[in-house]
Design an enzyme around this catalytic site. Structure first.
Site, mmCIF file in Angstrom:
data_model
loop_
_atom_site.group_PDB
_atom_site.id
_atom_site.type_symbol
_atom_site.label_atom_id
_atom_site.label_comp_id
_atom_site.label_asym_id
_atom_site.label_seq_id
_atom_site.Cartn_x
_atom_site.Cartn_y
_atom_site.Cartn_z
ATOM 1 C CB CYS A 162 -0.993 -0.003 1.157
ATOM 2 S SG CYS A 162 -0.295 0.307 2.795
ATOM 3 C CG ASP A 163 4.359 1.231 2.273
ATOM 4 O OD1 ASP A 163 3.396 0.467 2.482
ATOM 5 O OD2 ASP A 163 5.347 1.273 3.004
ATOM 6 C CB ALA A 164 3.330 1.155 -4.144
#
Length: 371
Positions: A162-164
């Site tokens: 999800c950081d992406a």
């Protein structure tokens, strides 16, 4: 009876603390600028201190850690009454040769492109944008065939964590605006939706960090990492303003509002968000990077009319005052969780460049709300 009275007193004290904290007002604009300047100056003075990492792929000034710093620093540069911050960002970019990180597809290695784009918008020099355009054009022409799963970091070409969603999608949305080429926006949207379908919990309106947390529980709690969701929430504020009215903007706006409604319920009475959002009792230590991203995102929403001010302002006020309480006299922002991918530990004297970026982003929006 005595024990029950003690318990009741403790409960009432907790309620009083929560109420007094929630009603704490934002400081004046000058105070917001002052603490932002102090934090920014500390970080610039200690800019090279962050390079002592075990992972060689993070020891670059165009790594994701620094890319997140630059996003907040550029927002501060717009507010500051001193051109030195833009000069700092220009020097960093020149030292990077205006290049992205080495991973052809990797979202983390695209993060710094957000700085180059904003500097291009200000200074209009084509060389500032050239390598970011070259990389993204290549990705469009050579889409990865990897599956939408992380598989213990075997697959990182696509946005499988999800950081992406903070690191890369804003680059694509901004490029669509700059170039007038909607294919950047359409490519980004398709990949983003694929990640949402993979990692978003429709019941909780929160994101799992990656597939390895979907069916995992921590003493019965679903594991929603604070900074991971902070990355997504902060990233949405960078994408939405770049989009024209239409289905794509409506999609991102609804996702943003749904997350905001979920997040406001999970703020602790102390003002921060726990490292595991639904398990504050398991992670009582304050954490400022996730909290700063949420503060930034909520304040942005109020400032742009997406969130109701009466509903969300108390949470923003409480969160900002909590963040400021963790800024040391010399300007170090403490309690930033180190590089990681899950709830963990944080310390009052430990910081990270991305935490500074999140704090400065939060301040840029709180400033607009301040007295």
């Amino acid at each position: 009876m005595g024990k029950r009275l003690i318990q009741l007193t403790a409960v009432m004290a907790g309620v009083f603390l929560a109420v007094t904290n929630v009603t704490a007002k934002l400081p004046e604009k000058t105070e917001v600028l002052s603490v932002m300047g102090k934090v920014a100056d500390w970080q610039i003075e200690h800019f090279h201190d962050d390079m002592q990492r075990e992972n060689h792929w993070e020891n670059r000034f165009n790594a994701w850690t620094y890319g997140a710093l630059y996003i907040g620093m550029e927002k501060w540069a717009k507010l500051a009454d001193d051109d030195k911050y833009y000069q700092f960002l220009l020097k960093v970019s020149a030292d990077n040769n205006w290049d992205l990180g080495p991973g052809k597809y990797h979202a983390d290695d695209q993060t710094v492109g957000q700085l180059y784009i904003e500097l291009y918008r200000k200074y209009k020099k084509p060389n500032m944008l050239a390598k970011t355009l070259e990389r993204t054009k290549w990705i469009k022409q050579n889409p990865s065939q990897q599956p939408m799963r992380l598989n213990n970091y075997k697959y990182t070409d696509r946005w499988t964590w999800c950081d992406a969603l903070f690191m890369a999608p804003p680059v694509w949305a901004k490029l669509a605006n700059i170039t007038g080429d909607n294919s950047y926006r359409d490519w980004m949207f398709a990949e983003y939706v694929a990640t949402v379908n993979h990692l978003y919990d429709n019941d909780e309106k929160l994101f799992y960090r990656d597939e390895h947390f979907i069916d995992k529980r921590d003493k019965g709690h679903k594991i929603f990492w604070s900074r991971g969701n902070g990355w997504v929430f902060g990233g949405l504020t960078l994408i939405i303003p770049e989009l024209p009215e239409g289905p794509q903007k409506a999609y991102f706006t609804q996702l943003y509002k749904d997350m905001a409604q979920s997040l406001i319920k999970l703020q602790t009475s102390a003002g921060h968000w726990a490292m595991s959002l639904q398990a504050a009792e398991l992670y009582p230590t304050p954490e400022t990077s996730g909290t700063a991203f949420f503060t930034y995102g909520l304040a942005w929403g109020v400032n742009n009319g997406l969130l109701d001010k009466q509903t969300y302002l108390p949470a923003i006020e409480l969160a900002w005052n909590t963040l400021v309480s963790h800024v040391r006299e010399d300007g170090l922002l403490g309690y930033v969780q180190p590089v990681g991918a899950a709830p963990g530990e944080a310390w009052p004297d430990k910081t990270e460049v991305y935490g500074i970026g999140a704090f400065l982003s939060a301040g840029s929006e709180v400033y607009k709300l301040a007295q």
